[in-house]
Design an enzyme around this catalytic site. Structure first.
Site, PDB file in Angstrom:
ATOM      1  N   ASN A  45      -5.182   5.678  -9.627  1.00  0.00           N
ATOM      2  CA  ASN A  45      -4.718   4.290  -9.745  1.00  0.00           C
ATOM      3  C   ASN A  45      -5.548   3.441  -8.787  1.00  0.00           C
ATOM      4  O   ASN A  45      -5.354   3.500  -7.575  1.00  0.00           O
ATOM      5  CB  ASN A  45      -3.224   4.238  -9.379  1.00  0.00           C
ATOM      6  CG  ASN A  45      -2.692   2.811  -9.357  1.00  0.00           C
ATOM      7  OD1 ASN A  45      -3.377   1.872  -9.783  1.00  0.00           O
ATOM      8  ND2 ASN A  45      -1.471   2.647  -8.860  1.00  0.00           N
ATOM      9  N   TRP A  46      -6.452   2.669  -9.352  1.00  0.00           N
ATOM     10  CA  TRP A  46      -7.376   1.898  -8.506  1.00  0.00           C
ATOM     11  C   TRP A  46      -6.725   0.653  -7.923  1.00  0.00           C
ATOM     12  O   TRP A  46      -7.319  -0.017  -7.085  1.00  0.00           O
ATOM     13  CB  TRP A  46      -8.617   1.501  -9.318  1.00  0.00           C
ATOM     14  CG  TRP A  46      -9.479   2.652  -9.727  1.00  0.00           C
ATOM     15  CD1 TRP A  46      -9.233   3.992  -9.524  1.00  0.00           C
ATOM     16  CD2 TRP A  46     -10.735   2.580 -10.411  1.00  0.00           C
ATOM     17  NE1 TRP A  46     -10.254   4.748 -10.040  1.00  0.00           N
ATOM     18  CE2 TRP A  46     -11.203   3.903 -10.597  1.00  0.00           C
ATOM     19  CE3 TRP A  46     -11.518   1.520 -10.890  1.00  0.00           C
ATOM     20  CZ2 TRP A  46     -12.401   4.192 -11.235  1.00  0.00           C
ATOM     21  CZ3 TRP A  46     -12.716   1.815 -11.528  1.00  0.00           C
ATOM     22  CH2 TRP A  46     -13.153   3.130 -11.692  1.00  0.00           C
ATOM     23  N   LYS A  47      -5.546   0.307  -8.419  1.00  0.00           N
ATOM     24  CA  LYS A  47      -4.835  -0.899  -7.932  1.00  0.00           C
ATOM     25  C   LYS A  47      -5.755  -2.114  -8.026  1.00  0.00           C
ATOM     26  O   LYS A  47      -6.612  -2.159  -8.905  1.00  0.00           O
ATOM     27  CB  LYS A  47      -4.294  -0.663  -6.514  1.00  0.00           C
ATOM     28  CG  LYS A  47      -3.479   0.646  -6.435  1.00  0.00           C
ATOM     29  CD  LYS A  47      -2.699   0.801  -5.176  1.00  0.00           C
ATOM     30  CE  LYS A  47      -1.935   2.133  -5.206  1.00  0.00           C
ATOM     31  NZ  LYS A  47      -1.061   2.326  -4.069  1.00  0.00           N
TER      32      LYS A  47
ATOM     33  N   HIS B 203       5.445   0.870 -11.086  1.00  0.00           N
ATOM     34  CA  HIS B 203       4.936   1.257  -9.769  1.00  0.00           C
ATOM     35  C   HIS B 203       5.735   0.516  -8.701  1.00  0.00           C
ATOM     36  O   HIS B 203       6.145  -0.628  -8.899  1.00  0.00           O
ATOM     37  CB  HIS B 203       3.444   0.907  -9.669  1.00  0.00           C
ATOM     38  CG  HIS B 203       2.789   1.523  -8.481  1.00  0.00           C
ATOM     39  ND1 HIS B 203       2.914   0.996  -7.217  1.00  0.00           N
ATOM     40  CD2 HIS B 203       2.034   2.645  -8.360  1.00  0.00           C
ATOM     41  CE1 HIS B 203       2.262   1.772  -6.373  1.00  0.00           C
ATOM     42  NE2 HIS B 203       1.717   2.778  -7.033  1.00  0.00           N
TER      43      HIS B 203
ATOM     44  N   GLU C 145       4.848  -0.997  -6.206  1.00  0.00           N
ATOM     45  CA  GLU C 145       4.270  -2.313  -5.847  1.00  0.00           C
ATOM     46  C   GLU C 145       4.675  -3.369  -6.868  1.00  0.00           C
ATOM     47  O   GLU C 145       4.845  -4.543  -6.527  1.00  0.00           O
ATOM     48  CB  GLU C 145       2.738  -2.181  -5.717  1.00  0.00           C
ATOM     49  CG  GLU C 145       2.367  -1.396  -4.459  1.00  0.00           C
ATOM     50  CD  GLU C 145       1.104  -0.554  -4.573  1.00  0.00           C
ATOM     51  OE1 GLU C 145       0.302  -0.776  -5.491  1.00  0.00           O
ATOM     52  OE2 GLU C 145       0.935   0.356  -3.723  1.00  0.00           O
TER      53      GLU C 145
ATOM     54  N   GLU D 283       6.810   8.760  -6.581  1.00  0.00           N
ATOM     55  CA  GLU D 283       6.020   8.232  -5.470  1.00  0.00           C
ATOM     56  C   GLU D 283       6.951   7.638  -4.421  1.00  0.00           C
ATOM     57  O   GLU D 283       7.377   6.495  -4.552  1.00  0.00           O
ATOM     58  CB  GLU D 283       5.076   7.133  -5.966  1.00  0.00           C
ATOM     59  CG  GLU D 283       4.088   7.575  -7.013  1.00  0.00           C
ATOM     60  CD  GLU D 283       2.883   6.636  -7.078  1.00  0.00           C
ATOM     61  OE1 GLU D 283       1.765   7.123  -6.954  1.00  0.00           O
ATOM     62  OE2 GLU D 283       3.074   5.419  -7.227  1.00  0.00           O
TER      63      GLU D 283
ATOM     64  N   GLY E 166       0.009   4.836   0.631  1.00  0.00           N
ATOM     65  CA  GLY E 166      -0.968   4.115   1.447  1.00  0.00           C
ATOM     66  C   GLY E 166      -0.701   4.207   2.942  1.00  0.00           C
ATOM     67  O   GLY E 166      -1.303   3.482   3.729  1.00  0.00           O
TER      68      GLY E 166
ATOM     69  N   SER F 217      -0.360   9.171  -0.683  1.00  0.00           N
ATOM     70  CA  SER F 217      -1.301   9.748   0.282  1.00  0.00           C
ATOM     71  C   SER F 217      -1.776  11.146  -0.084  1.00  0.00           C
ATOM     72  O   SER F 217      -1.972  11.983   0.807  1.00  0.00           O
ATOM     73  CB  SER F 217      -0.689   9.730   1.691  1.00  0.00           C
ATOM     74  OG  SER F 217      -0.422   8.398   2.089  1.00  0.00           O
TER      75      SER F 217
ATOM     76  N   GLY G  79      -3.954   7.010  -5.207  1.00  0.00           N
ATOM     77  CA  GLY G  79      -4.441   5.667  -4.882  1.00  0.00           C
ATOM     78  C   GLY G  79      -5.761   5.756  -4.143  1.00  0.00           C
ATOM     79  O   GLY G  79      -6.816   5.963  -4.733  1.00  0.00           O
TER      80      GLY G  79
HETATM   81  P1  13P Z   1      -2.122   6.285  -2.050  1.00  0.00           P
HETATM   82  O1  13P Z   1      -2.684   7.557  -2.639  1.00  0.00           O
HETATM   83  O2  13P Z   1      -3.174   5.348  -1.580  1.00  0.00           O
HETATM   84  O3  13P Z   1      -1.058   6.555  -1.053  1.00  0.00           O
HETATM   85  O4  13P Z   1      -1.406   5.513  -3.281  1.00  0.00           O
HETATM   86  C1  13P Z   1      -0.515   6.202  -4.089  1.00  0.00           C
HETATM   87  C2  13P Z   1      -0.170   5.345  -5.245  1.00  0.00           C
HETATM   88  O5  13P Z   1       0.506   4.340  -5.088  1.00  0.00           O
HETATM   89  C3  13P Z   1      -0.691   5.719  -6.564  1.00  0.00           C
HETATM   90  O6  13P Z   1      -0.092   4.980  -7.578  1.00  0.00           O
END
Ligand code: 13P
Length: 249
Positions: free
Chosen positions: A9-11, A94, A96, A166, A172, A212, A233
């Site tokens: 997931n590149w966000k 998600h 977020e 998650e 993150g 993470s 992420g």
């Molecule tokens: P990280 O791997 O950066 O913690 O992010 C996880 C995530 O939100 C994937 O959707």
């Protein structure tokens, strides 16, 4: 059918040139593996990346969509639009999206249904906050998110979904759920599904862990019986780490 999956997931990261560069590197460095690899770039990059992926086995995901077919929803993207540029999966719910865009499980359930109606595959995300875990509410929260987001589906539809657990406190932050914590929750999600549907559906659905994940902790996590892979992420933006993750099963 359950399979091992690594989804990146590149966000909201990487401009167009950086994104196509990363895809080139992934294609150059990818290794033979049975793992289903998915990447979820921002909307603006999807069509070009689809063209780059061509006939490879790497699949394309979007990070969100709107729940309506089309219409006066300025700034939104429909599932049909995603389908028309070759998207196969859509990440939905998600944390977020839940936190910064006020999406709740009911609103997300409409998107899940719309994605399935168009023949794409939802990756339905759930996860508790640190506060909820500290108050020992985590099972209750996840059960509610799973029920409200997915239990409008019939057996066949649910069978087509992916789930990503998650924990918000692990996203993150560099802090990962321990393999025991993650396994415990994945097993609980399967039990919740088995109670509402049946054991077969519960055992067939792929459940990814996210938060993470990196090469140094992936093997232990992916060795857990109910963890089928990762939604990644930060590490998905680093080609070597991402490729190593696809080799971590
Ligand atoms: P990280 O791997 O950066 O913690 O992010 C996880 C995530 O939100 C994937 O959707």
């Amino acid at each position: 059918m359950r399979q091992n999956i690594i989804a990146g997931n590149w966000k909201m990261n990487l401009d167009f040139n950086q994104a196509t560069e990363l895809v080139k590197e992934i294609l150059d460095k990818q290794k033979e593996s049975d793992v289903l690899t998915i990447i979820a770039p921002p909307y603006t990059h999807l069509k070009s990346i689809k063209d780059m992926l061509g006939q490879t086995d790497i699949r394309l995901a979007a990070q969100n969509c709107h729940h309506q077919e089309s219409g006066a929803y300025t700034g939104e993207i429909s599932v049909k639009m995603l389908k028309s540029v070759g998207v196969d999966y859509v990440i939905l719910g998600h944390s977020e999206r839940r936190e910064f865009f006020n999406e709740d499980s009911l609103a997300i359930s409409y998107k899940v249904s719309k994605v399935l109606e168009n023949g794409l595959i939802p990756i339905y995300c759930c996860g508790e906050t640190l506060e909820e875990r500290n108050e020992a509410q985590h099972f209750h929260i996840i059960e509610k998110q799973i029920k409200q987001g997915l239990f409008q589906l019939n057996e066949l539809e649910l069978n087509d979904c992916l789930i990503a657990y998650e924990p918000v406190w692990a996203i993150g932050t560099g802090e990962t759920a321990s393999p025991d914590q993650a396994q415990e929750m994945h097993a609980f999600i399967r039990k919740t599904i088995a109670n509402e549907y049946n054991e077969i559906i519960a055992n067939n659905i792929s459940i990814l862990y996210g938060g993470s994940v990196k090469p140094s902790n992936a093997v232990e996590l992916f060795n857990c019986p109910d963890i089928d892979g990762g939604l990644i992420g930060g590490a998905s933006l680093q080609v070597d780490q991402f490729i190593e993750l696809t080799q971590s099963f």
